[in-house]
Design an enzyme around this catalytic site. Structure first.
Site, PDB file in Angstrom:
ATOM      1  N   ASP A   1      -2.159  -0.772   6.485  1.00  0.00           N
ATOM      2  CA  ASP A   1      -3.028  -1.181   5.556  1.00  0.00           C
ATOM      3  C   ASP A   1      -2.667  -2.257   4.974  1.00  0.00           C
ATOM      4  O   ASP A   1      -3.615  -3.317   4.352  1.00  0.00           O
ATOM      5  CB  ASP A   1      -3.420   0.101   4.603  1.00  0.00           C
ATOM      6  CG  ASP A   1      -4.238   1.331   5.366  1.00  0.00           C
ATOM      7  OD1 ASP A   1      -4.641   0.933   6.511  1.00  0.00           O
ATOM      8  OD2 ASP A   1      -4.445   2.244   4.752  1.00  0.00           O
TER       9      ASP A   1
ATOM     10  N   GLU B   1       1.201   5.865   0.529  1.00  0.00           N
ATOM     11  CA  GLU B   1       0.418   7.178   0.866  1.00  0.00           C
ATOM     12  C   GLU B   1       1.132   8.179  -0.016  1.00  0.00           C
ATOM     13  O   GLU B   1       2.256   7.853  -0.326  1.00  0.00           O
ATOM     14  CB  GLU B   1       0.771   7.318   2.321  1.00  0.00           C
ATOM     15  CG  GLU B   1       0.063   6.202   3.213  1.00  0.00           C
ATOM     16  CD  GLU B   1      -1.531   5.954   3.235  1.00  0.00           C
ATOM     17  OE1 GLU B   1      -2.226   7.028   2.564  1.00  0.00           O
ATOM     18  OE2 GLU B   1      -2.144   4.950   3.522  1.00  0.00           O
TER      19      GLU B   1
ATOM     20  N   HIS C   1      -3.697  10.706   5.925  1.00  0.00           N
ATOM     21  CA  HIS C   1      -2.608   9.711   6.776  1.00  0.00           C
ATOM     22  C   HIS C   1      -1.821  10.599   7.765  1.00  0.00           C
ATOM     23  O   HIS C   1      -1.039   9.908   8.550  1.00  0.00           O
ATOM     24  CB  HIS C   1      -1.695   9.544   5.382  1.00  0.00           C
ATOM     25  CG  HIS C   1      -1.180  10.431   4.525  1.00  0.00           C
ATOM     26  ND1 HIS C   1      -0.289  11.631   5.107  1.00  0.00           N
ATOM     27  CD2 HIS C   1      -1.435  10.732   3.367  1.00  0.00           C
ATOM     28  CE1 HIS C   1      -0.136  12.323   4.039  1.00  0.00           C
ATOM     29  NE2 HIS C   1      -0.525  11.846   2.946  1.00  0.00           N
TER      30      HIS C   1
ATOM     31  N   HIS D   1      -4.856   6.350   7.924  1.00  0.00           N
ATOM     32  CA  HIS D   1      -4.306   5.431   6.952  1.00  0.00           C
ATOM     33  C   HIS D   1      -2.908   5.305   7.203  1.00  0.00           C
ATOM     34  O   HIS D   1      -2.044   6.372   7.435  1.00  0.00           O
ATOM     35  CB  HIS D   1      -4.620   5.853   5.466  1.00  0.00           C
ATOM     36  CG  HIS D   1      -5.872   5.837   4.890  1.00  0.00           C
ATOM     37  ND1 HIS D   1      -6.094   5.588   3.592  1.00  0.00           N
ATOM     38  CD2 HIS D   1      -7.196   5.986   5.495  1.00  0.00           C
ATOM     39  CE1 HIS D   1      -7.603   5.429   3.657  1.00  0.00           C
ATOM     40  NE2 HIS D   1      -8.052   5.696   4.658  1.00  0.00           N
TER      41      HIS D   1
ATOM     42  N   ASP E   1       0.936  -1.180   0.205  1.00  0.00           N
ATOM     43  CA  ASP E   1      -0.114   0.037  -0.044  1.00  0.00           C
ATOM     44  C   ASP E   1       1.003   1.304   0.281  1.00  0.00           C
ATOM     45  O   ASP E   1       1.962   1.203   0.430  1.00  0.00           O
ATOM     46  CB  ASP E   1      -0.815   0.012   1.155  1.00  0.00           C
ATOM     47  CG  ASP E   1      -2.052   0.942   1.186  1.00  0.00           C
ATOM     48  OD1 ASP E   1      -2.770   1.191   0.203  1.00  0.00           O
ATOM     49  OD2 ASP E   1      -1.715   1.965   1.983  1.00  0.00           O
TER      50      ASP E   1
ATOM     51  N   GLU F   1      -5.949  18.397   2.420  1.00  0.00           N
ATOM     52  CA  GLU F   1      -6.671  16.937   2.327  1.00  0.00           C
ATOM     53  C   GLU F   1      -5.922  15.438   2.271  1.00  0.00           C
ATOM     54  O   GLU F   1      -6.577  14.811   2.936  1.00  0.00           O
ATOM     55  CB  GLU F   1      -7.214  17.331   0.771  1.00  0.00           C
ATOM     56  CG  GLU F   1      -8.030  18.303   0.608  1.00  0.00           C
ATOM     57  CD  GLU F   1      -7.351  19.522   0.376  1.00  0.00           C
ATOM     58  OE1 GLU F   1      -7.990  20.667  -0.108  1.00  0.00           O
ATOM     59  OE2 GLU F   1      -5.880  19.520   0.269  1.00  0.00           O
TER      60      GLU F   1
END
Length: 230
Positions: free
Chosen positions: A155, A9, A57, A150, A7, A52
């Site tokens: 994740d 970010e 995260h 997150h 995963d 945003e």
């Protein structure tokens, strides 16, 4: 088979639009079982962190300020993933950033034939249901209580459990039977020989036979005498 669940970010939704990858987490699996090996890294994005993205995260520009740029730390990531299939949720997004960063620093990109998308698998297995990582964890009873924000490694660890459920669940462990069967010749070669003793016969005594006959004679209309009685 070795597989990597991963995963990422990022600073936003589009690498082509100027966003960058700031974190990656990878979990190694062998025959659908986690090996305990993982890879985790933060990267300096060389740009600001939009509010945003930070809300998703929690990785601020200040936190990432002393982290290496992707091109300075790419070798460790390449060594870890090797040539294994790469599994991600909404994998086209993660692949766009991974390959974007690899291409940006002149390294070969990961061929899309290695991409496994758990979002597509979930949609085909459970049409009409919710398919977010949170929803799938709830569906399969996977604890996600510690997932407040997150995080790439967290994740990836959750997704690894989801992937196992989507591809056969815990029954996948039955495949270990073949591994045991393959090991049987070697086990037999080292096993101590089994000594089979002859059976010991204990015939009933005359008294026991008489007692048995007396007991049986007290049974009215025994089923073994039905034919004779007829």
């Amino acid at each position: 088979m070795r597989e990597i669940v991963f995963d990422t970010e990022t600073t936003g939704l589009s690498f082509a639009g100027g966003d960058r990858m700031v974190e990656i987490g990878c979990v190694e699996m062998l025959n659908r079982c986690e090996t305990g090996r993982h890879f985790h890294a933060y990267y300096h994005p060389q740009r600001d962190m939009p509010a945003e993205a930070f809300a998703v995260h929690g990785l601020s520009a200040a936190f990432l300020a002393d982290k290496p740029c992707f091109h300075d730390a790419v070798e460790d990531l390449i060594d870890f993933i090797g040539d294994a299939p790469l599994i991600a949720h909404n994998a086209s997004f993660d692949f766009s950033f991974l390959n974007g960063e690899l291409g940006r620093c002149g390294r070969p990109i990961v061929h899309l034939s290695r991409m496994v998308d758990t979002l597509q698998i979930a949609r085909s297995r459970h049409p009409g249901a919710k398919h977010s990582l949170d929803a799938l964890c709830s569906r399969f009873g996977i604890d996600r209580s510690h997932r407040v924000l997150h995080g790439a490694l967290l994740d990836a660890q959750l997704l690894a459990q989801v992937y196992v459920e989507l591809t056969g669940g815990r029954q996948i462990g039955l495949g270990l039977v073949s591994d045991v069967a393959a090991a049987m010749p070697a086990m037999a070669a080292t096993r101590a020989p089994v000594v089979v003793r002859p059976p010991r016969v204990f015939p009933p005594s005359e008294g026991e036979l008489a007692a048995h006959a007396a007991f049986m004679s007290k049974i009215d209309h025994p089923i073994w005498d039905l034919d004779r009685g007829a």
